[in-house]
Enzyme design. Structure first.
Site, PDB file in Angstrom:
ATOM      1  CG  ASP A  36      -2.108   0.471   1.216  1.00  0.00           C
ATOM      2  OD1 ASP A  36      -2.854   0.949   0.333  1.00  0.00           O
ATOM      3  OD2 ASP A  36      -2.068   2.121   2.233  1.00  0.00           O
ATOM      4  CG  HIS A  73      -6.197  -2.646  -1.057  1.00  0.00           C
ATOM      5  ND1 HIS A  73      -4.786  -2.835  -2.252  1.00  0.00           N
ATOM      6  CD2 HIS A  73      -5.131  -2.045   0.032  1.00  0.00           C
ATOM      7  CE1 HIS A  73      -4.389  -1.589  -1.889  1.00  0.00           C
ATOM      8  NE2 HIS A  73      -4.573  -1.236  -0.230  1.00  0.00           N
ATOM      9  CE1 TYR A 120      -5.825   6.625   1.115  1.00  0.00           C
ATOM     10  CE2 TYR A 120      -5.981   6.760   3.355  1.00  0.00           C
ATOM     11  CZ  TYR A 120      -5.919   5.719   2.335  1.00  0.00           C
ATOM     12  OH  TYR A 120      -6.160   4.724   2.477  1.00  0.00           O
TER      13      TYR A 120
END
Length: 304
Positions: free
Chosen positions: A105, A282, A223
């Site tokens: 990730d 994921h 993010y």
């Protein structure tokens, strides 16, 4: 949580912060694990045990502001640059000259960049799910949101429920997209079960650690920091890289993603291997640990 009777946990002082480090194994070759979101060091439990049994020293820190590590002084200004600096300082503090980096990730970004900036310290890189994208990603538009929106969404729920919802949502093959006037946490019905490979004990461990750390740093990195520019003059990764992708990872649905992985990454990583696990989500390293462990161990053995 202890993952074996021979594992250890410690805190390393880095730049005035105490960073939590989990470790198992005593081999001469070191694998350093970098987690993503909503994960912490514990997300690598299966891989750490497998590598230790194979003779490697496996080390997994909590990033600053995650898990048991101290938060940065200004969480709303946290950056990937700080994670890179933390990684270099951790290796120096632990007196480790060269490592394999294993990342997932958002942890993949500092892994790739560290290999670019400090190739003399890296034997190879394994990433789970995340390709190397040295140019500004066109996929940023799929990420949240207006400033403060996610914080308000998360404040409604306890940490354990937030982690549960994220694991449920992001283990699906579709991109989770909230409708107008809807929040991402509203996409999960409270009766929806956890993925079968993610236990209530796992959830309790994650929940307790995020209860301690909160989500303020996590919402900044990754993010709100994905646009961070490192101005690397030479973006080529000159060490061997293995990318492991799950065929049911929701990011496969990003337009152009698979074409870029299959034909674009080689421009920046000459020594690149790509392995697809067709049913992988994921969270494939937790979902299918035996398969992922074997791929990692095979790669490490070739490059040790």
């Amino acid at each position: 949580m202890e993952i074996s009777t021979t594992s250890s946990t410690s805190f390393v002082d880095v730049g005035g912060l105490k960073l939590h480090v989990a470790e198992i194994g005593t081999g001469p070759n070191v694998a350093f694990f970098l987690h993503g979101f909503p994960e912490i060091w514990y997300s690598w439990r299966h891989q750490m045990i497998a590598l230790a049994k194979a003779g490697f020293r496996a080390i997994a820190p909590d990033h600053r502001g995650y898990g048991l590590s101290d938060p940065p002084p200004q969480p709303d200004k946290a950056s990937f640059a700080e994670i890179l600096t933390d990684l270099l300082n951790l290796l120096d503090a632990l007196q480790i000259a060269k490592v394999f980096l294993v990342a997932k990730d958002f942890g993949a970004r500092p892994a790739y960049l560290f290999a670019v900036l400090h190739p003399e310290r890296v034997l190879g890189v394994v990433t789970i799910g995340s390709p190397y994208m040295p140019k500004r990603s066109t996929f940023l538009k799929y990420l949240p949101e207006e400033p403060g929106q996610a914080e308000a969404d998360f404040r409604r729920l306890d940490a354990k429920t937030i982690v549960s919802n994220i694991y449920i949502l992001f283990s699906r093959s579709e991109i989770p997209m909230a409708a107008e006037n809807q929040e991402i946490m509203d996409l999960v019905d409270s009766s929806t079960p956890l993925p079968p490979w993610f236990t209530e004990e796992d959830l309790a461990t994650y929940g307790a650690l995020y209860e301690k750390s909160g989500f303020q740093t996590a919402l900044q990195v990754p993010y709100r920091s994905l646009g961070e520019d490192f101005n690397t003059t030479d973006p080529i990764v000159k060490v061997p890289v293995l990318l492991i992708r799950g065929g049911r990872d929701y990011s496969c649905k990003f337009p152009g993603m698979e074409d870029y992985i299959n034909s674009g990454m080689k421009e920046f990583i000459p020594d690149l291997e790509i392995e697809f696990l067709p049913e992988g989500t994921h969270f494939v390293q937790e979902q299918s640990p035996d398969e992922v462990n074997q791929l990692i161990l095979t790669f490490l053995a070739k490059n040790v």
